[in-house]
Scaffold this motif. Structure first.
Motif, PDB file in Angstrom:
ATOM      1  N   ASP A 159     -44.829  39.681 -25.079  1.00 51.14           N
ATOM      2  CA  ASP A 159     -45.305  40.041 -23.744  1.00 51.14           C
ATOM      3  C   ASP A 159     -46.517  40.964 -23.832  1.00 51.14           C
ATOM      4  N   ALA A 160     -46.500  41.911 -24.781  1.00 46.51           N
ATOM      5  CA  ALA A 160     -47.618  42.844 -24.926  1.00 46.51           C
ATOM      6  C   ALA A 160     -48.884  42.129 -25.381  1.00 46.51           C
ATOM      7  N   VAL A 161     -48.762  41.166 -26.295  1.00 42.85           N
ATOM      8  CA  VAL A 161     -49.936  40.413 -26.752  1.00 42.85           C
ATOM      9  C   VAL A 161     -50.510  39.580 -25.605  1.00 42.85           C
ATOM     10  N   ALA A 162     -49.641  38.975 -24.808  1.00 44.40           N
ATOM     11  CA  ALA A 162     -50.126  38.200 -23.661  1.00 44.40           C
ATOM     12  C   ALA A 162     -50.885  39.095 -22.680  1.00 44.40           C
ATOM     13  N   ARG A 163     -50.379  40.298 -22.445  1.00 41.37           N
ATOM     14  CA  ARG A 163     -51.096  41.249 -21.588  1.00 41.37           C
ATOM     15  C   ARG A 163     -52.420  41.656 -22.217  1.00 41.37           C
ATOM     16  N   GLY A 164     -52.413  41.860 -23.531  1.00 44.46           N
ATOM     17  CA  GLY A 164     -53.650  42.243 -24.207  1.00 44.46           C
ATOM     18  C   GLY A 164     -54.719  41.170 -24.135  1.00 44.46           C
TER      19      GLY A 164
END
Length: 524
Positions: free
Chosen positions: A237-242
């Motif tokens: 989820d954090a990579v997708a937000r990044g």
């Protein structure tokens, strides 16, 4: 990535990533071909079994299912022989379409699309739809499901990072050029493996989805099983937000959900699909080395609203807060009032909220065209994260001071800026309360003293004394912003007295008066 772009991956992974990627790609092609041969043998065996049972008498239900299966197989044969031919007219992606025709299968000679097809669940477990809101099982034949414009990938093993883009490009080539610039600037590690969007009649490329695929064997397991680890899910989820944060300038939508697996189907004849990257396949950890995985979704939505509206961070943040409060009020009112607008899908609810906030903006004097970008972001964000359980509690307004702390790197700097802002706001509110209390005392006809003013305003006498000149003589007040001021605690000497400092001693004469910090004696 195509060789013409001449881009090299990160130096830390260049020594091992490319050989490993080539190995898994070659192995995937072999396994894919073997799976196709196995499926062909299964189909032949089932056909022979059906021929042997042809003379058997079947009951009504069995005959019905057999007829439906035969119709599905005939549709598959027609699809392979004649291609996809649209019948009738449908509204897809906000516009009506008719006469769509495409020969062959897009995944036949494309390794990336073959891998995409392998991520779609088999048979009747695959979910697709004509719109992105109501996905459901359409047919047991996967080859027919892949023609639908919207599809859902395997949700238990997530291997696709999707970024929704709300931008409209002059052409698919312009979209690819803009993404290439982001790669060369180091914002993202590589081009998306799949770009799928709507090619308009005038040649423009509208609202594409950027899809990065994880290498085979690197999918993230998401399950209710107690053995399932939550850390890889949070990293996904954090990579997708990044990735969304890195592409805000291109119109990326950070409010879109990241782990649903829903996206525009790259094998559908209704979309224009590009696969510009077929040889660079970073893992989730390698993505995290490039993008900012610490940025929150609330802050991202505010930044997207400021960037895409062109209003600037300060003006956009103020409008965002006003629309957010109104949107939360409307959602709570609709929820507790059992409004019919709460019974549909979240997409429909976002449309209703967007319309209501647009009307609110018009009545509030915010009818500027650029405000519509902020309104859309607020509506999408509130609906995507709407939780009726949290309506009873106190909501946290994350990112409210984004325009104040923007550009500050350390926690100490952000805390200092936040403290100054808080002091300024509290000081202005206190001054307003004192002025209103002063007016009430004057209207009542009583004697206005510092003690009476403090009691009426609900503040301390010390605060009332410090702001007395600003309240009583407003026209002569020096601080216009209402900021808190430092107070000089030193007491002025009375007429006829001098202040003398003495060391502590016993047996002081009666003429000497004491205080906490100083010895005061009367002048002769």
């Amino acid at each position: 990535m195509s060789r013409g772009l001449a881009y090299q991956p990160a130096l830390t992974s260049a020594s091992h990533t490319l050989p490993r990627q080539q190995i898994w790609l070659d192995g995937f092609e072999d396994r894919y071909a073997e799976a196709q041969r196995h499926a062909s043998r299964v189909r032949i065996r089932k056909a022979e079994q059906r021929d042997q049972r042809a003379e058997r008498t079947l009951d009504f239900d069995t005959a019905t299912f057999a007829r439906q299966a035969a119709e599905q197989r005939e549709m598959v044969r027609q699809r392979l022989r004649r291609g996809y031919i649209q019948s009738g007219e449908r509204q897809i992606g906000g516009r009506w379409r008719s006469g769509v025709w495409e020969m062959g299968l897009r995944s036949e000679e494309n390794t990336v699309l073959k891998y995409f097809v392998s991520l779609v669940p088999r048979g009747s477990r695959a979910r697709a739809s004509w719109d992105k809101a109501h996905l459901e099982n359409q047919c047991p034949q996967k080859i027919l499901t892949l023609d639908y414009p919207y599809i859902e990938l395997n949700r238990e093993f997530m291997a696709a990072l999707r970024v929704d883009c709300d931008g409209v490009f002059l052409s698919p080539a312009a979209c690819l050029a803009a993404l290439t610039e982001q790669v060369r600037d180091g914002r993202v590690p590589c081009l998306p493996h799949i770009i799928v969007g709507d090619l308009l009649k005038d040649g423009r490329y509208s609202r594409p989805h950027f899809v990065w695929l994880l290498p085979q064997g690197s999918a993230v397991w998401r399950s209710d099983d107690k053995r399932c680890r939550q850390k890889p899910i949070r990293l996904f989820d954090a990579v997708a937000r990044g990735l969304a944060a890195a592409l805000l300038d291109l119109g990326a939508d950070p409010a879109a959900p990241t782990m649903t697996g829903r996206m525009k189907c790259s094998t559908s004849p209704f979309w224009h699909t590009m696969t510009p990257n077929d040889n660079i396949w970073p893992t989730l950890t390698e993505y995290s080395d490039y993008v900012d995985t610490n940025v929150g979704r609330a802050v991202l939505v505010r930044k997207a609203a400021a960037t895409q509206s062109g209003l600037g961070l300060t003006a956009s943040n103020a409008i965002f807060d006003a629309l957010r409060m109104e949107g939360q009020r409307l959602l709570a009112e609709w929820h507790f009032g059992a409004d019919a607008r709460m019974r549909g899908s979240r997409v429909a609810l976002a449309d209703h909220l967007h319309e209501a906030l647009a009307n609110y903006s018009d009545k509030s004097g915010l009818e500027d065209k650029t405000v519509s970008y902020v309104t859309a972001k607020v509506a999408d964000y509130l609906v995507a994260h709407f939780d009726p359980v949290k309506l009873e509690g106190k909501a946290v307004n994350r990112g409210k001071l984004l325009d104040v702390v923007d550009g500050l790197k350390t926690v100490t700097e952000r805390q200092s800026a936040g403290g100054r802002y808080s002091g300024k706001v509290k000081g202005a509110n206190t001054l307003q309360r004192l002025r209103e209390a002063h007016q009430r005392l004057i209207v009542a006809g009583g004697i206005v003293t510092r003690a009476a003013l403090a009691t009426e305003a609900g503040v301390s006498v010390r605060t009332a004394t410090a702001r007395w000149s600003e309240v009583v003589s407003i026209e002569n007040a020096q601080p216009k912003s209402g900021e808190n001021r430092c107070i000089d605690k030193k007491v002025a000497a009375r007429p006829g007295h001098t202040e003398t400092t003495h060391p502590p001693a016993t047996g002081c004469p009666s003429s000497v008066r004491t205080s906490r910090f100083r010895w005061k004696s009367q002048s002769p």
